[in-house]
Motif scaffolding. Structure first.
Motif, PDB file in Angstrom:
ATOM      1  N   GLU A 278     -30.600  23.475  -3.862  1.00 33.56           N
ATOM      2  CA  GLU A 278     -30.155  24.831  -4.205  1.00 33.56           C
ATOM      3  C   GLU A 278     -30.632  25.275  -5.581  1.00 33.56           C
ATOM      4  O   GLU A 278     -31.139  26.389  -5.753  1.00 33.56           O
ATOM      5  CB  GLU A 278     -28.639  24.904  -4.128  1.00 33.56           C
ATOM      6  CG  GLU A 278     -28.098  24.775  -2.713  1.00 33.56           C
ATOM      7  CD  GLU A 278     -26.581  24.686  -2.666  1.00 33.56           C
ATOM      8  OE1 GLU A 278     -26.048  24.620  -1.552  1.00 33.56           O
ATOM      9  OE2 GLU A 278     -25.949  24.695  -3.747  1.00 33.56           O
TER      10      GLU A 278
ATOM     11  N   PRO B 170     -25.576  32.634 -10.451  1.00 31.74           N
ATOM     12  CA  PRO B 170     -24.498  31.887  -9.808  1.00 31.74           C
ATOM     13  C   PRO B 170     -23.302  32.785  -9.506  1.00 31.74           C
ATOM     14  O   PRO B 170     -23.178  33.896 -10.034  1.00 31.74           O
ATOM     15  CB  PRO B 170     -24.140  30.818 -10.844  1.00 31.74           C
ATOM     16  CG  PRO B 170     -24.599  31.380 -12.157  1.00 31.74           C
ATOM     17  CD  PRO B 170     -25.802  32.204 -11.845  1.00 31.74           C
ATOM     18  N   ALA B 171     -22.415  32.294  -8.639  1.00 28.69           N
ATOM     19  CA  ALA B 171     -21.253  33.079  -8.194  1.00 28.69           C
ATOM     20  C   ALA B 171     -20.397  33.519  -9.384  1.00 28.69           C
ATOM     21  O   ALA B 171     -19.867  34.621  -9.409  1.00 28.69           O
ATOM     22  CB  ALA B 171     -20.421  32.273  -7.206  1.00 28.69           C
TER      23      ALA B 171
ATOM     24  N   THR C  40     -25.938  25.598  -6.615  1.00 35.81           N
ATOM     25  CA  THR C  40     -25.648  27.006  -6.867  1.00 35.81           C
ATOM     26  C   THR C  40     -24.681  27.576  -5.835  1.00 35.81           C
ATOM     27  O   THR C  40     -23.871  28.434  -6.148  1.00 35.81           O
ATOM     28  CB  THR C  40     -26.947  27.850  -6.832  1.00 35.81           C
ATOM     29  OG1 THR C  40     -27.568  27.692  -5.560  1.00 35.81           O
ATOM     30  CG2 THR C  40     -27.903  27.415  -7.928  1.00 35.81           C
ATOM     31  N   ASP C  41     -24.766  27.099  -4.581  1.00 35.67           N
ATOM     32  CA  ASP C  41     -23.941  27.640  -3.497  1.00 35.67           C
ATOM     33  C   ASP C  41     -22.899  26.647  -2.985  1.00 35.67           C
ATOM     34  O   ASP C  41     -21.827  27.039  -2.554  1.00 35.67           O
ATOM     35  CB  ASP C  41     -24.817  28.073  -2.323  1.00 35.67           C
ATOM     36  CG  ASP C  41     -25.812  29.142  -2.743  1.00 35.67           C
ATOM     37  OD1 ASP C  41     -25.428  30.045  -3.502  1.00 35.67           O
ATOM     38  OD2 ASP C  41     -26.982  29.056  -2.316  1.00 35.67           O
ATOM     39  N   SER C  42     -23.232  25.355  -2.999  1.00 35.58           N
ATOM     40  CA  SER C  42     -22.314  24.331  -2.486  1.00 35.58           C
ATOM     41  C   SER C  42     -21.400  23.846  -3.589  1.00 35.58           C
ATOM     42  O   SER C  42     -21.702  23.954  -4.783  1.00 35.58           O
ATOM     43  CB  SER C  42     -23.106  23.158  -1.911  1.00 35.58           C
ATOM     44  OG  SER C  42     -23.923  23.590  -0.843  1.00 35.58           O
ATOM     45  N   ALA C  43     -20.272  23.257  -3.147  1.00 32.27           N
ATOM     46  CA  ALA C  43     -19.296  22.772  -4.131  1.00 32.27           C
ATOM     47  C   ALA C  43     -19.681  21.408  -4.684  1.00 32.27           C
ATOM     48  O   ALA C  43     -19.495  21.133  -5.876  1.00 32.27           O
ATOM     49  CB  ALA C  43     -17.906  22.703  -3.490  1.00 32.27           C
TER      50      ALA C  43
ATOM     51  N   ASN D 169     -20.144  21.321  -8.549  1.00 28.40           N
ATOM     52  CA  ASN D 169     -20.579  22.627  -9.053  1.00 28.40           C
ATOM     53  C   ASN D 169     -19.438  23.259  -9.841  1.00 28.40           C
ATOM     54  O   ASN D 169     -18.461  23.744  -9.257  1.00 28.40           O
ATOM     55  CB  ASN D 169     -20.968  23.522  -7.869  1.00 28.40           C
ATOM     56  CG  ASN D 169     -21.498  24.872  -8.296  1.00 28.40           C
ATOM     57  OD1 ASN D 169     -21.472  25.221  -9.477  1.00 28.40           O
ATOM     58  ND2 ASN D 169     -21.970  25.649  -7.332  1.00 28.40           N
TER      59      ASN D 169
ATOM     60  N   ARG E 189     -19.069  25.961 -11.271  1.00 29.47           N
ATOM     61  CA  ARG E 189     -18.907  27.413 -11.146  1.00 29.47           C
ATOM     62  C   ARG E 189     -18.494  27.821  -9.731  1.00 29.47           C
ATOM     63  O   ARG E 189     -18.374  29.017  -9.450  1.00 29.47           O
ATOM     64  CB  ARG E 189     -20.215  28.120 -11.528  1.00 29.47           C
ATOM     65  CG  ARG E 189     -20.609  27.909 -12.987  1.00 29.47           C
ATOM     66  CD  ARG E 189     -21.985  28.497 -13.274  1.00 29.47           C
ATOM     67  NE  ARG E 189     -22.321  28.370 -14.681  1.00 29.47           N
ATOM     68  CZ  ARG E 189     -22.816  27.268 -15.237  1.00 29.47           C
ATOM     69  NH1 ARG E 189     -23.020  26.201 -14.494  1.00 29.47           N
ATOM     70  NH2 ARG E 189     -23.089  27.229 -16.524  1.00 29.47           N
ATOM     71  N   HIS E 190     -18.298  26.866  -8.853  1.00 27.41           N
ATOM     72  CA  HIS E 190     -17.958  27.189  -7.463  1.00 27.41           C
ATOM     73  C   HIS E 190     -16.490  27.605  -7.371  1.00 27.41           C
ATOM     74  O   HIS E 190     -15.604  27.004  -8.001  1.00 27.41           O
ATOM     75  CB  HIS E 190     -18.232  25.979  -6.569  1.00 27.41           C
ATOM     76  CG  HIS E 190     -18.282  26.330  -5.109  1.00 27.41           C
ATOM     77  ND1 HIS E 190     -17.155  26.463  -4.333  1.00 27.41           N
ATOM     78  CD2 HIS E 190     -19.335  26.571  -4.285  1.00 27.41           C
ATOM     79  CE1 HIS E 190     -17.523  26.766  -3.088  1.00 27.41           C
ATOM     80  NE2 HIS E 190     -18.840  26.842  -3.033  1.00 27.41           N
ATOM     81  N   ASP E 191     -16.212  28.621  -6.554  1.00 29.42           N
ATOM     82  CA  ASP E 191     -14.852  29.156  -6.457  1.00 29.42           C
ATOM     83  C   ASP E 191     -13.872  28.096  -5.960  1.00 29.42           C
ATOM     84  O   ASP E 191     -12.738  28.000  -6.457  1.00 29.42           O
ATOM     85  CB  ASP E 191     -14.846  30.362  -5.509  1.00 29.42           C
ATOM     86  CG  ASP E 191     -13.481  31.016  -5.419  1.00 29.42           C
ATOM     87  OD1 ASP E 191     -12.951  31.440  -6.454  1.00 29.42           O
ATOM     88  OD2 ASP E 191     -12.940  31.074  -4.290  1.00 29.42           O
TER      89      ASP E 191
END
Length: 630
Positions: free
Chosen positions: A446, A499-500, A533-536, A572, A574-576
């Motif tokens: 990612e 990033p998110a 960037t997208d996965s936890a 990650n 920055r992951h929610d």
């Protein structure tokens, strides 16, 4: 097995593989049956060449049989076509072994493929594989063989209708050749064109005119024999006298295939050692390409005398090359074993290997599309050389081609990849797996995708091995995306790939410390990730550890030599999901532990593995879902 006491003949059943092959031959719907004549003439020529070799040590074997010759005789009245040679011949025991079993590697693969294609109609595979003697049953409803071994007084007879059994026994010496073998085909009603002289002559000239033994044709048993091929070895002729079709015909006989060669090499080496090379890179994969023995298929001649086809002239990672070497320096009166250890042969090996690689390199520049086909067929084999042959590694890296994350369907060279490296990019990155599409979707890529960094997608089994032996290319280190720190901070994100959330919440650092404590028995470390960037979460190996795909390959083969190394869990920040879990009440210990272990199992699943304890995974998932639903 049954024996007829009156005739002295024994009836035997073919081995299972032969019976299956014969069934395919007899019931073949292949439209171009001419291949049978090429195969029988090739066998006859080999028999003559073997006699020429054995006669060096035992001249008496030649007897009164005359110079090497293959004679084709048509008998329209009896509906027979005979292929006779005055070569080495066979004893009864040799006949039983040679005509009752299959020794060539790859035959079973050929039969599986041909049976599969035949389900859909016409099979095009017969001519792509040297099925040898048994191809006679495509045009004959019975085949009789009479043979006398050179120097012998007795003769043997073999006969079969190709339906599962054969008879073998002694033959009247008066009815046998003075030496050599006579193969008589009782031609089927629907194959009558092979009883027409012009058809035989045209077929021989098209497919077998290059064999190093003269061929004569008799249009009737009592007719005078007429030469239709001069027996001049193709490789001894100047290139200017040889057409593209001549080379293609020679390739088909030497390679046992019926396609077109992708690359032809014909040259004479002079200097310290003199030898001639006629070699071909096939246009399609031979069926024995992945034979476990990885044996080559190059023939060795000495001054036009066939010596052996079992000498390793090219390294095993060039085993797809077919052809021959004719040496002017090797002694004729020495054993095959001694030739194998000869310094002359060692020099020939080195010279021919270098020339093959040089010509393939020229093809990459002169005809990149044709080379792409060569790499498509044989890249996985050439990459074995990257692992095995340090001296040739630089040349092979120049020939290597790859699919990448940014290259679409095109093949990319390492030079291409280096030329397109991003500013700040320090290494050439690669991902090893079994499927390119799955690799593209893996979490470890990612961060590279977000920065537009090109990643090699390596899906051959050998990739996990050679990458461990190649530290760099043109000063750029090769690094797995699943090993060590990603070190991507120096390469900016592509526009629109933010990033998110821009910043990690403060609680994440404490949550990572909690994960490290909770999962300490299962992972080597837990750390914040630059590559996600997208996965936890995702799993990686440490800097000095083994690539994770290679570790799995070795483990599945029982060659790991110990327990698998613990992976590193990257999170990650920055992951929610990570942010929400980090804010969980520290007092809710059960939920926090379930979440921690579910994150690890999520990383395992994304990496192509199963959860370490499926029942525990299901129970945790159930508890978390029940909690979420209130």
């Amino acid at each position: 097995m049954t024996a007829d006491t009156a005739t002295g003949e024994t009836t035997k059943s073919f081995e299972a593989d032969v019976a299956r092959l014969l069934h395919l031959m007899v019931h073949s719907v292949y439209s171009d049956k001419d291949v049978f004549l090429r195969e029988l003439v090739s066998n006859a020529a080999d028999a003559c060449e073997k006699l020429r070799f054995e006669a060096i040590a035992a001249p008496e074997l030649l007897g009164a049989g005359g110079e090497p010759l293959i004679t084709l005789t048509i008998d329209p009245a009896a509906r027979t076509l005979t292929v006779e040679d005055n070569g080495i011949g066979m004893s009864q025991a040799e006949m039983t072994e040679a005509l009752g079993t299959i020794a060539r590697s790859g035959t079973r693969a050929f039969m599986d493929r041909m049976a599969e294609e035949a389900k859909g109609g016409e099979s095009r595979l017969i001519g792509q594989f040297g099925v040898g003697f048994y191809s006679a049953f495509m045009v004959a409803d019975r085949v009789d063989v009479v043979s006398r071994r050179a120097g012998g007084d007795t003769a043997a007879r073999w006969s079969s209708d190709g339906l599962g059994t054969f008879t073998v026994g002694a033959a009247d010496p008066a009815e046998a050749p003075p030496r050599g073998t006579r193969v008589t085909l009782h031609v089927k009603e629907d194959a009558g064109t092979y009883l027409e002289p012009h058809v035989i002559e045209e077929t021989v000239r098209a497919q077998s005119g290059h064999v190093p033994v003269p061929i004569a044709l008799k249009t009737a048993p009592d007719a005078e024999a007429r030469r239709i091929a001069d027996g001049a070895a193709l490789w001894t002729k100047p290139r200017s006298e040889i057409s593209t079709d001549d080379y293609a015909d020679a390739y088909r006989t030497l390679a046992g295939q019926f396609d077109e060669p992708a690359l032809t090499l014909h040259y004479r080496a002079e200097g310290l050692h003199e030898y001639t090379v006629l070699a071909f890179v096939p246009g399609s994969k031979p069926f024995d390409l992945f034979d476990p023995e990885r044996a080559g298929r190059m023939k060795l001649y000495v001054r036009r005398v066939f010596i052996t086809d079992e000498t390793e002239i090219l390294p095993r990672w060039l085993r797809f090359v077919r052809g021959l070497v004719d040496s002017a320096d090797l002694p004729l009166n020495v054993s095959r074993e001694m030739i194998q250890e000869s310094r002359v042969l060692a020099a020939i090996r080195k010279g021919v290997t270098s020339r093959v690689l040089t010509e393939m390199g020229k093809l990459t520049e002169g005809d990149p599309d044709r080379y792409a086909g060569v790499w498509e067929n044989f890249g996985a084999v050439l990459k074995e050389g990257l692992y095995e042959d340090e001296d040739r590694r630089a040349a092979l890296l120049g020939l290597a081609r790859f699919h990448t994350t940014t290259g679409g369907t095109a093949w990319r060279s390492l030079k291409d990849v280096v030329a397109d490296m991003k500013e700040g990019q320090a290494a050439i990155y690669y991902a090893v797996g079994t499927d390119a599409e799955r690799l593209k979707a893996s979490p470890q890529l990612e961060g590279f995708a977000a920065r537009g960094i090109e990643v090699l997608l390596l899906t051959d089994q050998v990739d996990g091995f050679w990458t461990s032996m190649v530290p760099e290319f043109e000063g750029k280190p090769l690094r797995s995306v699943t090993q060590g720190l990603a070190d991507l901070g120096a390469v900016p994100l592509r526009e629109g790939a933010e990033p998110a959330s821009a910043e990690a919440v403060p609680e994440v650092e404490g949550f990572i410390a909690y994960l490290k404590e909770t999962l300490g028995e299962d992972v080597a470390d837990v750390r914040a990730s630059e590559r996600l960037t997208d996965s936890a979460v995702c799993l990686v190996a440490n800097d000095r550890g083994m690539d994770r795909q290679l570790e799995r390959l070795l483990a599945s083969a029982g060659r790991l030599g110990g327990a698998a190394a613990k992976p590193i869990l990257e999170v990650n920040p920055r992951h929610d999901l990570v942010a929400r879990l980090a804010r969980l009440d520290a007092g809710d210990a059960a939920l926090r532990e379930d979440a921690a272990r579910l994150l690890l199992d999520e990383a395992r699943v994304a990496d192509g593995e199963a959860p370490s304890d499926p029942r525990a995974f299901a129970a945790r998932l159930g508890r978390v879902l029940a909690r979420a639903l209130g």
